[in-house]
Motif scaffolding. Sequence first.
Motif, PDB file in Angstrom:
ATOM      1  N   UNK A 160       0.792  -1.109   0.209  1.00 21.47           N
ATOM      2  CA  UNK A 160      -0.128   0.192  -0.013  1.00 21.47           C
ATOM      3  C   UNK A 160       0.945   1.448  -0.050  1.00 21.47           C
ATOM      4  N   UNK A 161       1.967   1.175   0.744  1.00 27.10           N
ATOM      5  CA  UNK A 161       2.899   2.399   0.928  1.00 27.10           C
ATOM      6  C   UNK A 161       3.388   2.510  -0.558  1.00 27.10           C
TER       7      UNK A 161
ATOM      8  N   UNK B 105       0.616   4.160  -2.725  1.00 27.07           N
ATOM      9  CA  UNK B 105       0.444   5.728  -2.428  1.00 27.07           C
ATOM     10  C   UNK B 105       1.589   6.531  -2.690  1.00 27.07           C
TER      11      UNK B 105
ATOM     12  N   UNK C 154      -4.752   0.983   7.056  1.00 28.07           N
ATOM     13  CA  UNK C 154      -5.096   2.354   7.169  1.00 28.07           C
ATOM     14  C   UNK C 154      -4.150   3.445   6.774  1.00 28.07           C
ATOM     15  N   UNK C 155      -3.067   3.062   6.294  1.00 28.88           N
ATOM     16  CA  UNK C 155      -1.904   3.985   6.208  1.00 28.88           C
ATOM     17  C   UNK C 155      -2.363   4.984   5.477  1.00 28.88           C
ATOM     18  N   UNK C 156      -3.309   4.838   4.308  1.00 31.78           N
ATOM     19  CA  UNK C 156      -3.839   5.679   3.379  1.00 31.78           C
ATOM     20  C   UNK C 156      -4.349   6.889   4.025  1.00 31.78           C
TER      21      UNK C 156
ATOM     22  N   UNK D  43      -1.602   9.176   5.318  1.00 28.11           N
ATOM     23  CA  UNK D  43      -0.916   9.791   4.290  1.00 28.11           C
ATOM     24  C   UNK D  43      -1.833  10.842   3.769  1.00 28.11           C
TER      25      UNK D  43
END
Lengths: 515, 187
Positions: free
Chosen positions: A219-220, A223, B56-58, B61
Amino acid sequence: MHESPIREPLIVGNPSYTDITHDICVPTETRPSKYWLAGFAVSVLVMMYGFFCIGYTVTYGIGTWGVNKTIGWAWDITNFVWWIGIGHAGTLISAILLIFRQEWRNSINRSAEAMTIFAVLCAALFPIIHMGRPWNAFWVLPLPNDLGPLWPNFNSALLWDVFAISTYLTVSVLFWYTGLIPDLATLRDRSKSKLRKNIFSFFSFGWTGSMRHWNRFELVSLILAGVSTPLVLSVHTIVSFDFATSIIPGWHTTIFPPYFVAGAIFSGFAMVLTLMIIARKVMGLEKYITVAHLEAMAKIITLTGSMVGLAYATEFFMAWYGQNDYEGFAFINRAFGPYWWAYWSMITCNVVSPQFFWFGKLRRNINFIWCLTIFVNIGMWFERFVIIVTSLHRDFLPSSWAMYSPTWVEMGIYIGTFGLFFTLFLLFAKYLPVIAIAEVKLILKATLTSKPKEAIYGYQDQNYDIHKAYAITQAAKIAVTQNDDHSQNDDHHDDERNAATDDNANPEILGKPVL
Amino acid sequence: MIKITRTPAIVAVFDDDDTLKDAIRLSNDKGYKILDCFTPFPVHGLERLLDLKYSRLGYAAFAFACLGFLIALSMMSYMLAVDWPINYGGKPTWPLASFIPIMFELSVLVGSIGMVVTYMWVCGLSPGVEPVIYEIRATDDRFVLLIEEGSIGDNIRNDMIAMKAEAVRNDDYITHNFPGPVPIRLK
């Protein structure tokens, strides 16, 4: 993950997972070769010469350069824009191609990102030197000071550049390093000496490969790719604003941002190809950076080169259609004035040469690709030179018309940045995995399982007959439908297929691989 | 005070991602408790099999990006409009349009740094952290599954061997209750 059999395999030679680790890690674990040492020595010498020229400039002033009161920007800003452009391919490969799920990026993204970082470092040198008093470079930052405090002018495109380039460098380093951590852990677990283990243990941050971490890692990456994509467009847009927001004829055009971005990607891909063609040969990575990869990059070069060509034509058209005398003169002067040779070198290298890649044979001829990328690099350098110098050298007042030619100091600084770039790149290639090991393993099965072996032929399995692959696949499909009952009874076979299509949300709809 | 927990576990080592997936499916069917899974690359489909939540890192960010945006807007507004307004040829002293590039850049900058630092924090990654390694080749070509032993260790062991596990052994699964990186030797 299912992949169409008519796509060329992205990994050849049928390696296992451990073969991939081995092939990529071994060059970092052996002693440097004679060629590496020689290359490194030359690079360091060239870099030292560059720093000497920088020192000479700082000691005696900008007067040691060929710039004059009419042409205040010349080689330094040309080089700055050129190097920034070189960097853009790395972000395109690592970010934009990730968003578009272009899996061929997986074996070139690591080195392309490293090139981005090194190219941005080279680029950042030039504005700092051009300040004349580089020790005051921090004045561009909005720091509290005892002059009032007096703040920088946030209306200036040059200040936007400061923020854009520092952000670009930081985010590129973050993206690169986040992807590097799992591979550093691989190097750590392979290392035999205590010192090596400790070093990689420190830099791999305690990575273990837990699925929870991989889940977040993906996910990182996604993004970071998502924010890098507009970032890379913004960086070169802002670089083009340095020119486009002025009122100089030839600079004051709204086409500059997309034109500069396309040009940046064009030159960046050329540089990636120039280096990767050498690196894959020297380091024996032909299995992972195949001719298919080179061909894909060649196609992007043709696309972006044509975009750049279209931009040149549009500029000329607008200069005529706008009926502005100064604008018209600037463009006629570019093509037929005293710097005609620079303009036509640019057209030959940037517009004509990439069109050769319409021929499949040439697109897959490694020597030809390499020579052509050199032309593209030269052409893109000339593009910036043409834009900057020809627009400035004949300004509104004919009495101040002037010519420009560089001095040895300017040339020395430019050559010196090559030394810096290659020193950093050689260190990277020697001590870090040049290919993202984990990402190549990720695509290994998908790219190999769906390919009929009969269609792969030639030296080191570098060739893949798409037509044959298609014919074999179609024949197999017909065979499967005819023997439908039979294949359903074959439990073992069915299990394997289910496993292979595990990622598909609904394998029934998306179809199973036939081979 | 950091509390370290050691759970007796069965470590099953596989040499292929598909056999690992089969073993996980079997474990799910039989109700074995999977503690962790170590792979050399992000095997797609595992997150669904292991029922891992979407990260939930989004959101982190996005929150950091908003912070960067506000920092940029307030910094430039304060400097140009409040602290030292300068008359540049009669142009407005609060030129919002000129702020757009830097607001964007700082959103990206703070957003990315914030997200990567959060990611490092929640994964417990930091310079100086000693990794807990159950199988040294888990970063090369081995796929490792850790299942809680409980009182059914023999069943699990036999099932894993039946699922073509290359090696099955006992080990302690080590966890700690600190939310961030722990720079001490755990194993």
